[in-house]
Design an enzyme around this catalytic site. Structure first.
Site, short mmCIF file in Angstrom:
data_model
loop_
_atom_site.label_atom_id
_atom_site.label_comp_id
_atom_site.label_asym_id
_atom_site.label_seq_id
_atom_site.Cartn_x
_atom_site.Cartn_y
_atom_site.Cartn_z
CG ASP A 96 -2.17 0.55 1.14
OD1 ASP A 96 -1.84 1.61 0.52
OD2 ASP A 96 -3.45 0.07 1.53
CG ASP A 196 -4.63 5.49 0.35
OD1 ASP A 196 -5.83 5.01 1.07
OD2 ASP A 196 -4.35 6.59 1.00
CD GLU A 248 -9.24 4.15 -1.44
OE1 GLU A 248 -9.62 4.20 -0.50
OE2 GLU A 248 -8.01 4.82 -1.05
CG HIS A 322 -8.36 -0.90 5.09
ND1 HIS A 322 -8.68 -0.61 3.73
CD2 HIS A 322 -8.11 0.76 5.30
CE1 HIS A 322 -7.75 -0.13 3.41
NE2 HIS A 322 -7.12 1.12 4.21
CG ASP A 323 -11.06 2.96 4.43
OD1 ASP A 323 -10.53 2.81 5.85
OD2 ASP A 323 -10.38 3.34 3.20
#
Length: 554
Positions: A96, A196, A248, A322-323
């Site tokens: 990431d 990200d 993302e 994870h969000d």
């Protein structure tokens, strides 16, 4: 070399995955110890969320050093060992990368605050207007997107937390630093990068107030976005044919996503978009409670499948990360039909055109943990919105109900390996309290049950490698207006798949539309979440959450 079209990526949130030294935090050695489990599942890549040096104000997405590992996660030697051990099992590592902002604890920002002009230009500082913020933009975590620095009589931009200062991509030196970071990790054997909120890095030439929104329309998919990605590709991962990338994309649109992921553009391999995960936001507001809008969900999934295919773009397919809250609690039924609904959700997304991503614990149906007290929440966004909702006059019980459904902590509770204390995650004091569901929902019991959600995921991964119609086929939606069924047809070189999913606990009748050109006599079931599903595809009486994939040979 792996083909990302028939690959599956498994996302690990290291802090919550497996704790090897019992300090309460998951770590890299904890990941290495579970590689055999992941090999058994059959995944091709492991995407690890940030484990770099960080004050952890946003769980590692506030990076203080891109090339150093936070000691709580281990050492660079631990990382190199993990890469080696994974590759021996046919698994590659995806990292990431957070390049929209750094932590205010980063050396660059510290030098900027000390007045070093070189490093001040690494960030976005603006003079004040009439002694107020440069614009009225709102942070993604609530409150203003600007923070005042008295020494300069200026504000710096932070689209996220106040401790996450946005980088200035207009600055050639910043870009060079970023390229060096990516190449550093490529040299360590990394074969994938997840970027990200990457589509926020191109800021506007003119900063102005947003009188209709929170400012995002001025910096999302910005004017130099494609130029920056082409440059990043050319200077780093684009030099290597075996590296995959996923961007993302926050609040993005399809035209840009086609361009980001069309191989001819030389930008990225694929993109995440989040439109399908906003169908339970009342009037677009995450911090509300409503049932998901199924017709809208189908419209979004169908339109992105069709549009990305027509433009030669490529989707990253996912329900969870994870969000996001746990999908079986969100669009399924985590009580009465836990197994059936989790399998249905898995099938419905894995049979689409794109590369599927599995979030840790999703493969055996981890659920929301229904955390009952604000003191037990750790997520900065959840705590901020608790205070915002309280200031708006909402009562405590209603706010907790909203957090139980929407908080990012739902995804971050420790991985449930077995029924022992703390779910086998740690023998220490876990950084985030696990829920009580680990007594019956855990990896060990899933491996012991041949009919478990785990083996359903394993089969889906296997089928993607065996049937080119899954990895390369075209997509055609059917029954678009049906209020219970999500169904579609995949086709490749004469082979066809019919995928039928009942999204509800009530029974539903599937009737094959006329002129479908499907030869019923050769239909066989590839995978189903019931052992006795009907092979008669003209008309199917679907049970609660029933999901069936039919293969029709040419």
């Amino acid at each position: 070399m792996k083909d990302f079209k028939n690959s599956v990526v498994y996302q690990i949130y290291p802090k919550s995955f497996n704790d090897s030294n019992n300090d309460g935090f998951g770590d890299l050695n904890g990941v290495t110890r579970k590689l055999d489990y992941l090999k058994m599942l059959g995944v091709d890549y492991i995407w690890l969320t940030p484990f770099y040096v960080s004050p952890q104000n946003d769980n590692g997405y506030d990076v203080a050093d891109y090339c150093k590992i936070d000691p709580r996660f281990g050492t660079i030697e631990d990382f190199e060992n993990m890469v080696k051990q994974a590759q021996e099992r046919g698994i590659e590592i995806m990292l990431d990368m957070v390049f929209n902002h750094t932590s205010t604890e980063h050396e660059w920002f510290k030098k900027a605050i000390d007045g070093d002009e070189k490093y001040k230009n690494y960030y976005i500082f603006k003079k004040t207007k009439n002694e107020k913020e440069p614009t009225n933009w709102q942070s993604k975590f609530g409150g203003s997107a600007w923070e005042y620095v008295k020494e300069f009589d200026e504000y710096y931009l932070h689209l996220f937390d106040v401790t996450q200062a946005d980088l200035n991509w207009e600055n050639e030196e910043v870009k060079k630093e970023i390229f060096d970071v990516v190449n550093f990790w490529i040299d360590k054997g990394v074969k994938g990068f997840r970027l990200d909120v990457i589509n926020l890095i191109s800021k506007p030439d003119v900063y102005e107030d947003d009188h209709v929104g929170d400012g995002r329309r001025f910096y999302t998919d910005g004017i130099r976005m494609h130029e920056y990605l082409k440059e990043l590709n050319k200077e780093t991962f684009g030099k290597h044919k075996d590296i995959i990338t996923v961007g993302e994309m926050s609040s993005t649109n399809m035209d840009n996503c086609i361009k980001y992921s069309n191989p001819d553009e030389k930008e990225l391999s694929m993109v995440f978009n989040f439109h399908h995960l906003k169908v339970d936001y009342e009037n677009g507001d995450k911090w509300t409670l409503m049932d998901f809008d199924f017709i809208k969900l189908k419209e979004i999934l169908n339109s992105w499948q069709i549009g990305m295919e027509e433009g030669n773009g490529w989707n990253a397919l996912f329900w969870s990360n994870h969000d996001q809250p746990r999908i079986v609690s969100r669009f399924g039924d985590d009580k009465k039909y836990h197994k059936e609904s989790a399998k249905m959700l898995a099938t419905s997304i894995h049979m689409l055109r794109g590369t599927p991503y599995i979030y840790q614990g999703e493969e055996f149906g981890m659920t929301n943990q229904y955390i009952g007290m604000i003191e037990n929440y750790k997520d900065v966004e959840s705590i901020n919105y608790y205070n915002i909702l309280k200031s708006e006059g909402k009562d405590e019980k209603e706010i907790i109900n909203i957090l139980q459904a929407k908080s990012r902590d739902n995804a971050r509770t420790p991985m449930q390996w077995d029924e022992s204390e703390n779910g086998g995650f740690t023998m220490g004091d876990p950084w985030l309290k696990p829920g009580q569901t680990h007594k019956h929902i855990n990896a060990k019991s899933a491996l012991d049950d041949k009919n478990s959600i785990f083996y359903h995921y394993k089969n889906l991964i296997k089928l993607r490698k065996e049937y080119e119609v899954i990895s390369n086929g075209t997509f055609r939606p059917i029954l678009e207006d049906d209020k219970s069924i999500f169904a579609y047809i995949r086709e490749y070189e004469g082979d066809k798949l019919l995928v039928v999913n009942n999204f509800y606990p009530k029974e539903a009748v599937f009737e094959l539309p006329q002129n479908m050109d499907l030869d019923n006599s050769k239909a066989k079931i590839l995978i189903s979440n019931y052992s006795d599903s009907s092979t008669e595809i003209q008309k199917i009486n679907l049970r609660a959450y029933e999901s069936i994939v039919y293969y029709i040979e040419k």
